[in-house]
Design a protein around this motif. Structure first.
Motif, PDB file in Angstrom:
ATOM      1  N   PHE A  12      14.350   0.436   4.356  1.00 43.00           N
ATOM      2  CA  PHE A  12      14.610   1.537   5.283  1.00 43.00           C
ATOM      3  C   PHE A  12      14.039   1.236   6.665  1.00 43.00           C
ATOM      4  O   PHE A  12      14.680   1.491   7.680  1.00 43.00           O
ATOM      5  CB  PHE A  12      14.014   2.832   4.718  1.00 43.00           C
ATOM      6  CG  PHE A  12      14.214   4.028   5.583  1.00 43.00           C
ATOM      7  CD1 PHE A  12      15.464   4.622   5.713  1.00 43.00           C
ATOM      8  CD2 PHE A  12      13.149   4.596   6.261  1.00 43.00           C
ATOM      9  CE1 PHE A  12      15.649   5.743   6.503  1.00 43.00           C
ATOM     10  CE2 PHE A  12      13.327   5.727   7.047  1.00 43.00           C
ATOM     11  CZ  PHE A  12      14.576   6.291   7.175  1.00 43.00           C
ATOM     12  N   VAL A  13      12.833   0.677   6.711  1.00 47.68           N
ATOM     13  CA  VAL A  13      12.224   0.351   8.002  1.00 47.68           C
ATOM     14  C   VAL A  13      12.581  -1.062   8.457  1.00 47.68           C
ATOM     15  O   VAL A  13      12.425  -1.390   9.630  1.00 47.68           O
ATOM     16  CB  VAL A  13      10.688   0.547   7.991  1.00 47.68           C
ATOM     17  CG1 VAL A  13      10.339   2.008   7.750  1.00 47.68           C
ATOM     18  CG2 VAL A  13      10.016  -0.357   6.996  1.00 47.68           C
ATOM     19  N   GLY A  14      13.060  -1.890   7.527  1.00 44.76           N
ATOM     20  CA  GLY A  14      13.400  -3.271   7.864  1.00 44.76           C
ATOM     21  C   GLY A  14      14.541  -3.383   8.852  1.00 44.76           C
ATOM     22  O   GLY A  14      14.529  -4.262   9.719  1.00 44.76           O
ATOM     23  N   ILE A  32       7.072   3.955  -8.261  1.00 50.43           N
ATOM     24  CA  ILE A  32       6.197   3.462  -7.195  1.00 50.43           C
ATOM     25  C   ILE A  32       6.820   2.232  -6.547  1.00 50.43           C
ATOM     26  O   ILE A  32       6.907   2.135  -5.320  1.00 50.43           O
ATOM     27  CB  ILE A  32       4.790   3.148  -7.747  1.00 50.43           C
ATOM     28  CG1 ILE A  32       4.067   4.442  -8.137  1.00 50.43           C
ATOM     29  CG2 ILE A  32       3.966   2.365  -6.713  1.00 50.43           C
ATOM     30  CD1 ILE A  32       2.787   4.226  -8.931  1.00 50.43           C
ATOM     31  N   GLU A  33       7.289   1.318  -7.372  1.00 51.20           N
ATOM     32  CA  GLU A  33       7.869   0.090  -6.826  1.00 51.20           C
ATOM     33  C   GLU A  33       9.208   0.338  -6.150  1.00 51.20           C
ATOM     34  O   GLU A  33       9.497  -0.247  -5.100  1.00 51.20           O
ATOM     35  CB  GLU A  33       7.957  -0.961  -7.931  1.00 51.20           C
ATOM     36  CG  GLU A  33       6.559  -1.433  -8.330  1.00 51.20           C
ATOM     37  CD  GLU A  33       6.511  -2.308  -9.560  1.00 51.20           C
ATOM     38  OE1 GLU A  33       7.584  -2.685 -10.089  1.00 51.20           O
ATOM     39  OE2 GLU A  33       5.388  -2.623  -9.988  1.00 51.20           O
ATOM     40  N   LEU A  34      10.019   1.221  -6.697  1.00 49.91           N
ATOM     41  CA  LEU A  34      11.266   1.581  -6.014  1.00 49.91           C
ATOM     42  C   LEU A  34      10.975   2.189  -4.643  1.00 49.91           C
ATOM     43  O   LEU A  34      11.685   1.908  -3.666  1.00 49.91           O
ATOM     44  CB  LEU A  34      12.089   2.554  -6.867  1.00 49.91           C
ATOM     45  CG  LEU A  34      12.869   1.939  -8.014  1.00 49.91           C
ATOM     46  CD1 LEU A  34      13.423   3.040  -8.930  1.00 49.91           C
ATOM     47  CD2 LEU A  34      13.995   1.054  -7.493  1.00 49.91           C
ATOM     48  N   PHE A  35       9.943   3.007  -4.586  1.00 52.48           N
ATOM     49  CA  PHE A  35       9.571   3.617  -3.316  1.00 52.48           C
ATOM     50  C   PHE A  35       9.168   2.541  -2.307  1.00 52.48           C
ATOM     51  O   PHE A  35       9.589   2.567  -1.147  1.00 52.48           O
ATOM     52  CB  PHE A  35       8.428   4.621  -3.531  1.00 52.48           C
ATOM     53  CG  PHE A  35       8.259   5.587  -2.407  1.00 52.48           C
ATOM     54  CD1 PHE A  35       9.007   6.742  -2.345  1.00 52.48           C
ATOM     55  CD2 PHE A  35       7.337   5.334  -1.396  1.00 52.48           C
ATOM     56  CE1 PHE A  35       8.853   7.632  -1.293  1.00 52.48           C
ATOM     57  CE2 PHE A  35       7.181   6.215  -0.347  1.00 52.48           C
ATOM     58  CZ  PHE A  35       7.943   7.371  -0.296  1.00 52.48           C
ATOM     59  N   PHE A  36       8.354   1.565  -2.742  1.00 47.86           N
ATOM     60  CA  PHE A  36       7.970   0.462  -1.856  1.00 47.86           C
ATOM     61  C   PHE A  36       9.191  -0.296  -1.354  1.00 47.86           C
ATOM     62  O   PHE A  36       9.315  -0.582  -0.162  1.00 47.86           O
ATOM     63  CB  PHE A  36       7.039  -0.521  -2.568  1.00 47.86           C
ATOM     64  CG  PHE A  36       5.611  -0.062  -2.697  1.00 47.86           C
ATOM     65  CD1 PHE A  36       4.923   0.499  -1.637  1.00 47.86           C
ATOM     66  CD2 PHE A  36       4.955  -0.214  -3.905  1.00 47.86           C
ATOM     67  CE1 PHE A  36       3.606   0.905  -1.765  1.00 47.86           C
ATOM     68  CE2 PHE A  36       3.628   0.192  -4.046  1.00 47.86           C
ATOM     69  CZ  PHE A  36       2.959   0.751  -2.976  1.00 47.86           C
TER      70      PHE A  36
END
Length: 173
Positions: free
Chosen positions: A40-42, A30-34
């Protein structure tokens, strides 16, 4: 190095096991995904900020550029947002010259969306940033992982949405 990722075939998810009250929570994933999403969007966020745009603008511009002639109704369906929230973002993209709205050829009430030359250029620039990050990660884990990653991401999509997403992944019109 550019790595091509094939379009995953989205299959229905296997039946979920009955939920146990103490199901293990994969906090690490979950945290890796966050964190992965944040970065990725940054990259695009920094460029979008120069235009006074945000992530909503990015999503709209991405799909309009990828699917010339997309209708507002189709875009609402893809993004699953309210018409009110789309209207503000779309108005800004039209007013700043990144998207144009044309009257439909079949139905004059319909509005077809197209990226302008500036919109196309910005959308491609943002996609190239994200492609660089994806390709860099695939270089680290190995290009053979792309198929597994694609299947994993597809499996995260709500089963009722998978056929629609599969159609979108088939590419631009």
């Amino acid at each position: 190095m550019s790595v091509m990722v094939s379009t995953p075939v989205l299959h229905p998810a296997p039946a979920a096991p009955s939920e146990a009250p103490h199901t293990a929570v994969p906090y690490d994933l979950i945290e890796l995904f966050f964190f992965a999403y944040r970065d990725f969007v940054g990259d695009p966020d920094r460029i979008l900020a120069d235009y006074g745009f945000g992530r909503a603008h990015h999503r709209v511009l991405h799909f309009v550029q990828r699917r010339p002639g997309l209708t507002i109704a189709e875009l609402l369906d893809i993004l699953q947002i309210t018409k009110q929230s789309l209207n503000r973002v779309l108005k800004e993209l039209v007013e700043t010259g990144f998207v144009e709205s044309r009257t439909g050829t079949q139905d004059k009430r319909q509005r077809n969306l197209h990226a302008t030359a500036a919109g196309h250029e910005l959308a491609v620039r943002l996609a190239q940033l994200q492609a660089k990050r994806i390709n860099g990660a695939l270089t680290l884990v190995g290009p053979e992982a792309s198929e597994v990653i694609a299947r994993y991401l597809a499996a995260l999509i709500d089963p009722s949405e998978r056929p629609k997403v599969q159609d979108l992944l088939a590419g631009p019109r």
